[in-house]
Design a protein around this motif. Sequence first.
Motif, PDB file in Angstrom:
ATOM      1  N   THR A   1      -4.963   7.363  -3.407  1.00 30.90           N
ATOM      2  CA  THR A   1      -4.529   5.960  -3.345  1.00 30.90           C
ATOM      3  C   THR A   1      -5.011   5.288  -2.062  1.00 30.90           C
ATOM      4  N   LEU A   2      -4.866   5.985  -0.935  1.00 30.69           N
ATOM      5  CA  LEU A   2      -5.164   5.369   0.361  1.00 30.69           C
ATOM      6  C   LEU A   2      -6.633   5.528   0.744  1.00 30.69           C
TER       7      LEU A   2
ATOM      8  N   ALA B   1      -2.701  12.773  -4.698  1.00 31.14           N
ATOM      9  CA  ALA B   1      -2.556  11.430  -5.279  1.00 31.14           C
ATOM     10  C   ALA B   1      -2.332  10.384  -4.201  1.00 31.14           C
ATOM     11  N   VAL B   2      -1.590  10.757  -3.169  1.00 26.21           N
ATOM     12  CA  VAL B   2      -1.421   9.838  -2.028  1.00 26.21           C
ATOM     13  C   VAL B   2      -2.777   9.587  -1.381  1.00 26.21           C
TER      14      VAL B   2
ATOM     15  N   GLU C   1       2.279   1.655  -3.389  1.00 18.78           N
ATOM     16  CA  GLU C   1       1.298   2.261  -4.297  1.00 18.78           C
ATOM     17  C   GLU C   1       1.224   3.775  -4.104  1.00 18.78           C
ATOM     18  N   ALA C   2       1.301   4.210  -2.846  1.00 18.77           N
ATOM     19  CA  ALA C   2       1.252   5.656  -2.579  1.00 18.77           C
ATOM     20  C   ALA C   2       2.436   6.358  -3.242  1.00 18.77           C
TER      21      ALA C   2
ATOM     22  N   LEU D   1       0.830  -1.208   0.000  1.00 17.31           N
ATOM     23  CA  LEU D   1       0.000   0.000   0.000  1.00 17.31           C
ATOM     24  C   LEU D   1       0.867   1.262   0.000  1.00 17.31           C
TER      25      LEU D   1
ATOM     26  N   THR E   1       2.064  11.206 -10.640  1.00 13.82           N
ATOM     27  CA  THR E   1       1.651  12.614 -10.682  1.00 13.82           C
ATOM     28  C   THR E   1       2.755  13.507 -11.246  1.00 13.82           C
TER      29      THR E   1
ATOM     30  N   THR F   1      -5.782   2.739   7.095  1.00 15.68           N
ATOM     31  CA  THR F   1      -6.327   3.534   6.001  1.00 15.68           C
ATOM     32  C   THR F   1      -7.532   2.791   5.442  1.00 15.68           C
TER      33      THR F   1
ATOM     34  N   ALA G   1       1.939   6.536  -6.871  1.00 15.72           N
ATOM     35  CA  ALA G   1       0.983   7.594  -7.220  1.00 15.72           C
ATOM     36  C   ALA G   1       1.670   8.954  -7.259  1.00 15.72           C
ATOM     37  N   VAL G   2       2.626   9.160  -6.346  1.00 18.59           N
ATOM     38  CA  VAL G   2       3.411  10.406  -6.386  1.00 18.59           C
ATOM     39  C   VAL G   2       4.198  10.464  -7.688  1.00 18.59           C
TER      40      VAL G   2
ATOM     41  N   ARG H   1      -7.880   1.534   2.732  1.00 17.60           N
ATOM     42  CA  ARG H   1      -7.461   0.411   1.909  1.00 17.60           C
ATOM     43  C   ARG H   1      -6.591  -0.592   2.664  1.00 17.60           C
TER      44      ARG H   1
END
Lengths: 519, 519
Positions: free
Chosen positions: B503-504, B499-500, A495-496, A492, A503, B232, A499-500, B234
């Motif tokens: 994602t979460l 974006a973080v 994934e964060a 997880l 972006t 979180t 995602a950064v 997720r």
Amino acid sequence: MTESDLPVAQLTPGRWGDPAHPAELPAAALDALKHLGIQRPPDPVVESEVRSGLTDEQLQFLSSVVGSQHVAAEWEARWAHTRGYSTTDLLRFRAGDTSDVPDAVVYPASHDEVQTILRGAAEHDLAVVPYAGGTSVVGGLAPTRSFVTLDLRRLDQLTDLDEISRTATLQAGVRAPAAEALLAERGYTLGHFPQSYEGASIGGYAAARSSGQSSAGYGRFDQMVVGLTIATPRGTIELGRAPMSAAGPDLRQLFLGSEGAFGIITSVVVRIRPRPTERHFEGWKFDTFEAGLTAVRRLAQDGPLPTVLRLPDEVETAVNLADPDVLGSSAGGVLAIIGFDGPYNQATADVLTAAGGTNLGEGPGETWRVGRYRAPYLRDPLLDEGALVETLETAAFWSRIPALKAAVTDALVGALSATPPLVLCHISHVYETGASLYFTVVCAQTDDPITQWRNAKSAATQAIATAAGTISHHHGIGTDHRDAYVTEIGPLATEALQAVKQTLDPNNIMNPGILLPES
Amino acid sequence: MTESDLPVAQLTPGRWGDPAHPAELPAAALDALKHLGIQRPPDPVVESEVRSGLTDEQLQFLSSVVGSQHVAAEWEARWAHTRGYSTTDLLRFRAGDTSDVPDAVVYPASHDEVQTILRGAAEHDLAVVPYAGGTSVVGGLAPTRSFVTLDLRRLDQLTDLDEISRTATLQAGVRAPAAEALLAERGYTLGHFPQSYEGASIGGYAAARSSGQSSAGYGRFDQMVVGLTIATPRGTIELGRAPMSAAGPDLRQLFLGSEGAFGIITSVVVRIRPRPTERHFEGWKFDTFEAGLTAVRRLAQDGPLPTVLRLPDEVETAVNLADPDVLGSSAGGVLAIIGFDGPYNQATADVLTAAGGTNLGEGPGETWRVGRYRAPYLRDPLLDEGALVETLETAAFWSRIPALKAAVTDALVGALSATPPLVLCHISHVYETGASLYFTVVCAQTDDPITQWRNAKSAATQAIATAAGTISHHHGIGTDHRDAYVTEIGPLATEALQAVKQTLDPNNIMNPGILLPES
């Protein structure tokens, strides 16, 4: 001679350090190699030149930004920017391996030129690898597809020095000795002296979350940084309006350690300190590593800390290939090194004495100080002679250190049982709650030393995860530690971070495959 | 009496602190209010109860996780969890404003219960606000749509104490005095004493990147945290395998200061220290704030730092509404406070003397120590009397501090010119490269004090941005600073944080509208 007098080393591809000062193995070391059953391997393979895959249109774009004289597509420049300095990297040079060679080396002169290249790279189908010192030891310069390397050496200025705030603004391409020389002119020091010092750069320190030999006194590089300017494919980010803030997450800590995956750090604002007018280095003997461990923990938790604090284990104390003279003076125990930038602090010595240490005086301390950047030079002649030599490091909380050390040592000895290794270990970075462990492995090379090391490293990585260490205390992730990193932070959090990256770098042009798996 | 003896305060909605110990204004203060033209406003409006918008199905879901006895939908519990303690929040209570009231208060008992609620919240159309101490002063408990509040008070355990590593694992709902009491039983202290101490919680410290009055000696809370467990929507994230690491960005620093926008911190591993056996607090007089500024900068940069270091300006020194006795002893200058946890350090005193300070002895120091948590209590009777009282804070590098202080003061005086204010300022957190500035504003309320303060705050915010300060040193972002935060970090970094969050928290159930604008 202090750090600010050292020249910037122009590294040679495949061999560490300043070629004007190659290392020779002492006779005692050569004898020791024979005892380990080590024999000279075949001569290195001379590489065959590979053509750049760059199109005229791509070259045209790069030249339009930096000027054609600052784009190098010839073999020599590209080969000189290939890989870093892990043992695996060195072995691949020796095998004539020409994969990972950049298609061109580009020398931007400013943040704006970096920014313009990153903004246009996707349109021109270019992936980009930032490069300054090039001293990575974790596969940090080896992306998975064709790319150009941005060598930041022309971003070499001290652009601001604020004596009231004690901050300096240094461009990313300033090499470490040059940074110290620039600051020394004004009476200051950064105080950051990793073993890669002669080759390292300010941008690399920041991107790789570096830690130096004086970390007990000056802190880690990430603790010195108060501001960052970052060029990303989608634009510029500037961070750091105050030393500390409660304005959301500390985003500086999101880019420190990001290894070029989100963008290129072009400038760093660092905390500086007055240059010390005196320095003292001493050797201290402890009967066992365990006794020394208690002593250094006491200093880390209750102080007063010296500037430099190093504790080798019994094996590392005994096997000092660089200086067999020291060996005799500490036989049967461990030889810690304590250093002070500034006045000698008797209170530190008193803690060591109370913890069972014996002061061996300045002799061993000075020997360490003088040779402090020489150890990596020895790896090349050792590889020449057929030894496999590599290092790895981790960190953990104090209560886990003994079991972690044993687990990693056992894993390495087990995985390399066909070529029984020496496993050396030391502590060189301490915190109130824990410390780093730095391992050096020496054994005979097999016919396939790359696979040999991969298996040993894999066993060590597994041991680190099981014994609750982190996969790297200061070497970083690169490609070598990427899988272990995902395991360490979990899917997880990975994934964060992806995602950064998505972006800031939506076309995945920045250091593809470094730090994070490609999603 | 030390911090570990203080009881946990059960705060009253709309009035600060322990209702068993309300503050009364001294006669001198009442006189001063008359001089400022301050008159009693109309009596507060009694609020009208608002029905919970929760459906039976939603209640059923929440009850199925925590048990129906741990879900409170009655008015009293909901009203008690409304808003925080900014002056605007207090004024809205007085106006009988019932917006931002949660639809229910839920009391989970474990990480797993928190995790289960967050995983299921989107499906049940529930937004979630984490709550422990509830002491926010930046609009941190005021999301933009209907929601339930997760009160973490049942997560109140010290679950681990590692004496070798000097770390403690505390659940997020442990209130600050309880944490000190739990650690004191074992001989340790956290050393974190913000002015909200009586009401604050471990989870709130972490989520809001708190800084305490002893920060010079113990550091900020974000520097004490070595591990975090976060629930979180997720899933769970666990961070911190070592004190420090080069394994990518320091993700702990991405969740510290995230104010519940990414998830709920359910547990924190913190560095602890042995409890001090002695403490010393002293007053020191400097002729001017400027002279004191040089002195505290010298301590911050060259040491030795005390544990507590506070420097008020001339106005704050003169206007001490809580203790007019102190005023006389320091008339004409500024009264700094120095505190030591542990032995008195003469070297610190020597630096202050050399910088022009005069030691006023332990009297003023003890006065400050005893009253250190009382200042916010005074706000309620001041508001009762018709004064507008609020604080704001910032931080910057040392070279910018004088201009930043002047700019913020000018902005506040200008914006409040119709009700000429007193603007008090002090420094209470120092770093090698800079310091915080904490402003207190007192003036007469207009008929619309909420708008009155909004305009003043807006002017101060603009001044902070222009004079290169950060929008918050330790209060955080909440909703009040959200726009200024986006301006400070820029649109691209904001997008990275969004974006973080995406994602979460893909359904935006976590503290919607707090920290980040809804994208």
